[in-house]
Design a protein around this motif. Structure first.
Motif, PDB file in Angstrom:
ATOM      1  N   THR A  98      23.010  32.622  26.621  1.00 14.86           N
ATOM      2  CA  THR A  98      23.737  32.777  27.882  1.00 14.86           C
ATOM      3  C   THR A  98      25.130  32.177  27.750  1.00 14.86           C
ATOM      4  OG1 THR A  98      21.690  32.721  29.158  1.00 14.86           O
ATOM      5  CG2 THR A  98      23.718  32.186  30.338  1.00 14.86           C
ATOM      6  N   GLU A  99      25.216  30.997  27.165  1.00 18.01           N
ATOM      7  CA  GLU A  99      26.520  30.353  26.984  1.00 18.01           C
ATOM      8  C   GLU A  99      27.434  31.205  26.108  1.00 18.01           C
ATOM      9  OE1 GLU A  99      28.470  26.044  25.773  1.00 18.01           O
ATOM     10  OE2 GLU A  99      26.319  26.342  25.506  1.00 18.01           O
ATOM     11  N   VAL A 100      26.888  31.763  25.035  1.00 16.48           N
ATOM     12  CA  VAL A 100      27.697  32.602  24.141  1.00 16.48           C
ATOM     13  C   VAL A 100      28.182  33.844  24.881  1.00 16.48           C
ATOM     14  CG1 VAL A 100      27.625  34.059  22.067  1.00 16.48           C
ATOM     15  CG2 VAL A 100      26.642  31.774  22.007  1.00 16.48           C
ATOM     16  N   GLU A 101      27.292  34.495  25.627  1.00 20.28           N
ATOM     17  CA  GLU A 101      27.679  35.702  26.381  1.00 20.28           C
ATOM     18  C   GLU A 101      28.811  35.396  27.357  1.00 20.28           C
ATOM     19  OE1 GLU A 101      26.717  38.943  26.423  1.00 20.28           O
ATOM     20  OE2 GLU A 101      25.233  38.749  24.826  1.00 20.28           O
ATOM     21  N   LEU A 102      28.676  34.286  28.073  1.00 18.88           N
ATOM     22  CA  LEU A 102      29.687  33.924  29.067  1.00 18.88           C
ATOM     23  C   LEU A 102      31.015  33.561  28.397  1.00 18.88           C
ATOM     24  CD1 LEU A 102      27.526  31.848  31.582  1.00 18.88           C
ATOM     25  CD2 LEU A 102      28.285  34.222  31.789  1.00 18.88           C
ATOM     26  N   LEU A 103      30.954  32.814  27.301  1.00 23.90           N
ATOM     27  CA  LEU A 103      32.189  32.447  26.602  1.00 23.90           C
ATOM     28  C   LEU A 103      32.867  33.662  25.972  1.00 23.90           C
ATOM     29  CD1 LEU A 103      31.216  29.037  24.939  1.00 23.90           C
ATOM     30  CD2 LEU A 103      32.896  29.421  26.742  1.00 23.90           C
ATOM     31  N   LEU A 104      32.077  34.580  25.436  1.00 26.70           N
ATOM     32  CA  LEU A 104      32.654  35.810  24.880  1.00 26.70           C
ATOM     33  C   LEU A 104      33.377  36.599  25.967  1.00 26.70           C
ATOM     34  CD1 LEU A 104      29.847  37.045  22.451  1.00 26.70           C
ATOM     35  CD2 LEU A 104      32.199  36.469  21.811  1.00 26.70           C
ATOM     36  N   HIS A 105      32.758  36.686  27.128  1.00 25.58           N
ATOM     37  CA  HIS A 105      33.386  37.396  28.247  1.00 25.58           C
ATOM     38  C   HIS A 105      34.667  36.682  28.679  1.00 25.58           C
ATOM     39  CE1 HIS A 105      33.681  40.000  31.705  1.00 25.58           C
ATOM     40  NE2 HIS A 105      33.861  38.943  32.458  1.00 25.58           N
ATOM     41  N   PHE A 106      34.597  35.362  28.792  1.00 24.64           N
ATOM     42  CA  PHE A 106      35.764  34.566  29.161  1.00 24.64           C
ATOM     43  C   PHE A 106      36.918  34.825  28.186  1.00 24.64           C
ATOM     44  CE2 PHE A 106      38.222  30.683  28.401  1.00 24.64           C
ATOM     45  CZ  PHE A 106      38.698  30.405  29.670  1.00 24.64           C
ATOM     46  N   CYS A 107      36.628  34.772  26.898  1.00 27.40           N
ATOM     47  CA  CYS A 107      37.676  34.974  25.881  1.00 27.40           C
ATOM     48  C   CYS A 107      38.240  36.391  25.941  1.00 27.40           C
ATOM     49  CB  CYS A 107      37.138  34.675  24.489  1.00 27.40           C
ATOM     50  SG  CYS A 107      36.888  32.908  24.200  1.00 27.40           S
ATOM     51  N   ALA A 108      37.383  37.375  26.161  1.00 31.03           N
ATOM     52  CA  ALA A 108      37.858  38.762  26.242  1.00 31.03           C
ATOM     53  C   ALA A 108      38.788  38.939  27.440  1.00 31.03           C
ATOM     54  CB  ALA A 108      36.666  39.719  26.335  1.00 31.03           C
ATOM     55  N   VAL A 109      38.417  38.388  28.585  1.00 29.12           N
ATOM     56  CA  VAL A 109      39.257  38.501  29.780  1.00 29.12           C
ATOM     57  C   VAL A 109      40.556  37.724  29.579  1.00 29.12           C
ATOM     58  CG1 VAL A 109      39.409  37.991  32.248  1.00 29.12           C
ATOM     59  CG2 VAL A 109      37.278  38.884  31.305  1.00 29.12           C
ATOM     60  N   LEU A 110      40.445  36.538  29.002  1.00 25.82           N
ATOM     61  CA  LEU A 110      41.624  35.706  28.777  1.00 25.82           C
ATOM     62  C   LEU A 110      42.595  36.372  27.805  1.00 25.82           C
ATOM     63  CD1 LEU A 110      42.989  33.005  29.398  1.00 25.82           C
ATOM     64  CD2 LEU A 110      41.678  31.990  27.528  1.00 25.82           C
ATOM     65  N   LYS A 111      42.056  36.984  26.775  1.00 28.34           N
ATOM     66  CA  LYS A 111      42.900  37.644  25.772  1.00 28.34           C
ATOM     67  C   LYS A 111      43.702  38.788  26.388  1.00 28.34           C
ATOM     68  CE  LYS A 111      41.512  40.715  23.030  1.00 28.34           C
ATOM     69  NZ  LYS A 111      40.624  41.505  22.306  1.00 28.34           N
ATOM     70  N   ASP A 112      43.095  39.520  27.313  1.00 30.13           N
ATOM     71  CA  ASP A 112      43.752  40.675  27.927  1.00 30.13           C
ATOM     72  C   ASP A 112      44.575  40.296  29.155  1.00 30.13           C
ATOM     73  OD1 ASP A 112      42.578  42.276  26.020  1.00 30.13           O
ATOM     74  OD2 ASP A 112      40.860  42.782  27.276  1.00 30.13           O
ATOM     75  N   PHE A 113      44.576  39.024  29.517  1.00 28.18           N
ATOM     76  CA  PHE A 113      45.260  38.572  30.724  1.00 28.18           C
ATOM     77  C   PHE A 113      46.767  38.801  30.620  1.00 28.18           C
ATOM     78  CE2 PHE A 113      47.017  35.389  33.644  1.00 28.18           C
ATOM     79  CZ  PHE A 113      46.273  35.658  34.774  1.00 28.18           C
ATOM     80  N   GLN A 114      47.358  39.162  31.749  1.00 22.79           N
ATOM     81  CA  GLN A 114      48.816  39.336  31.801  1.00 22.79           C
ATOM     82  C   GLN A 114      49.403  38.359  32.793  1.00 22.79           C
ATOM     83  OE1 GLN A 114      50.693  41.218  29.833  1.00 22.79           O
ATOM     84  NE2 GLN A 114      48.822  41.795  28.765  1.00 22.79           N
ATOM     85  N   PRO A 115      50.419  37.615  32.500  1.00 23.77           N
ATOM     86  CA  PRO A 115      51.187  37.625  31.258  1.00 23.77           C
ATOM     87  C   PRO A 115      50.362  37.058  30.104  1.00 23.77           C
ATOM     88  CG  PRO A 115      51.925  35.843  32.685  1.00 23.77           C
ATOM     89  CD  PRO A 115      50.911  36.630  33.449  1.00 23.77           C
ATOM     90  N   SER A 116      50.717  37.445  28.907  1.00 21.25           N
ATOM     91  CA  SER A 116      49.935  37.115  27.723  1.00 21.25           C
ATOM     92  C   SER A 116      49.795  35.605  27.532  1.00 21.25           C
ATOM     93  CB  SER A 116      50.591  37.715  26.484  1.00 21.25           C
ATOM     94  OG  SER A 116      49.902  37.271  25.334  1.00 21.25           O
TER      95      SER A 116
END
Length: 168
Positions: A98-116
Motif C-alpha cells: 500500500t505504501e509503495v502504491e501510494l508513493l508511486l502515485h505521489f511521485c507520478a503526480v508530482l513529476k507531472d505537476f506544473q510548474p515543473s
C-alpha cells in the motif's frame, strides 16, 4: 503523566469486558482526528485494500489540484503536507504494498505537476527522496512484486532523467 508500554496496555485490555473496550475505543476516537481515521480504516476500509488505495489516491489528486502555484514556496509547503498525509494513511494500513502504491502515485503526480518541480531544488530533492524510499521498500518485498514495482519505477525514472537533462 508518563504513558505505559504497549505490553502493559495489552495485558490490561485482556482484563476488560467487551463493553469497556467499546467505551475505550469511542473515547479514544474523540481525542484526536488520527485516532478516528485509524478506527475508520480498521472498521470500514481494511477489508478492501484496493478501494482504500484508490480513495487515498483520489484525495492526493484533489490536494495537488488545490495547491497555490503562485510561488515555489507555497508549492513546497503543500507538497510536504500531502506527503505527510500520505505517510499517515500508509501507516494505518501497515502493508508495504500500500505504501509503495501510494508513493508511486505521489511521485507520478508530482513529476507531472506544473510548474515543473525540476526547476526547484527543494521539490526535486523531495521527489528523489521518495524514489529512494520506494526502492528501499520494494527491495524487501516478494520477487514478483519487486519486478512489477521496479517496472513502474523505471517508467518514472526514465522520463524524469530525460527531463532533468534537458532543463538544467
Amino acid at each position: 503523566m508518563k504513558a505505559v508500554s504497549v505490553v502493559t496496555i495489552r495485558k490490561e485490555l485482556k482484563h476488560r469486558s467487551p463493553e469497556e473496550l467499546l467505551e475505550l475505543c469511542l473515547r479514544l476516537s474523540k481525542f484526536k482526528k488520527e485516532n478516528k481515521e485509524l478506527l475508520t480504516y480498521l472498521l470500514f476500509e481494511s477489508h478492501d485494500e484496493a478501494g482504500y488505495i484508490e480513495t487515498v489516491k483520489t484525495e492526493i489528486d484533489e490536494q495537488f489540484q488545490n495547491i497555490n502555484t503562485n510561488s515555489y514556496y507555497y508549492i513546497k509547503k503543500s507538497v510536504r503536507k500531502i506527503l505527510r498525509n500520505l505517510k499517515k494513511f500508509a501507516r494505518y494500513s501497515l502493508k508495504k504494498e500500500t505504501e509503495v502504491e501510494l508513493l508511486l502515485h505521489f511521485c507520478a503526480v508530482l513529476k507531472d505537476f506544473q510548474p515543473s518541480i525540476f526547476k526547484n531544488i527543494a521539490l526535486n530533492n523531495i521527489y528523489d527522496r521518495q524514489i529512494l524510499a520506494i526502492r528501499k521498500i520494494v527491495d524487501g518485498l516478494h520477487e514478483d512484486l519487486q519486478y512489477d514495482y521496479n517496472l513502474k519505477l523505471e517508467e518514472l525514472n526514465t522520463v524524469d532523467h530525460t527531463f532533468k537533462r534537458h532543463h538544467r
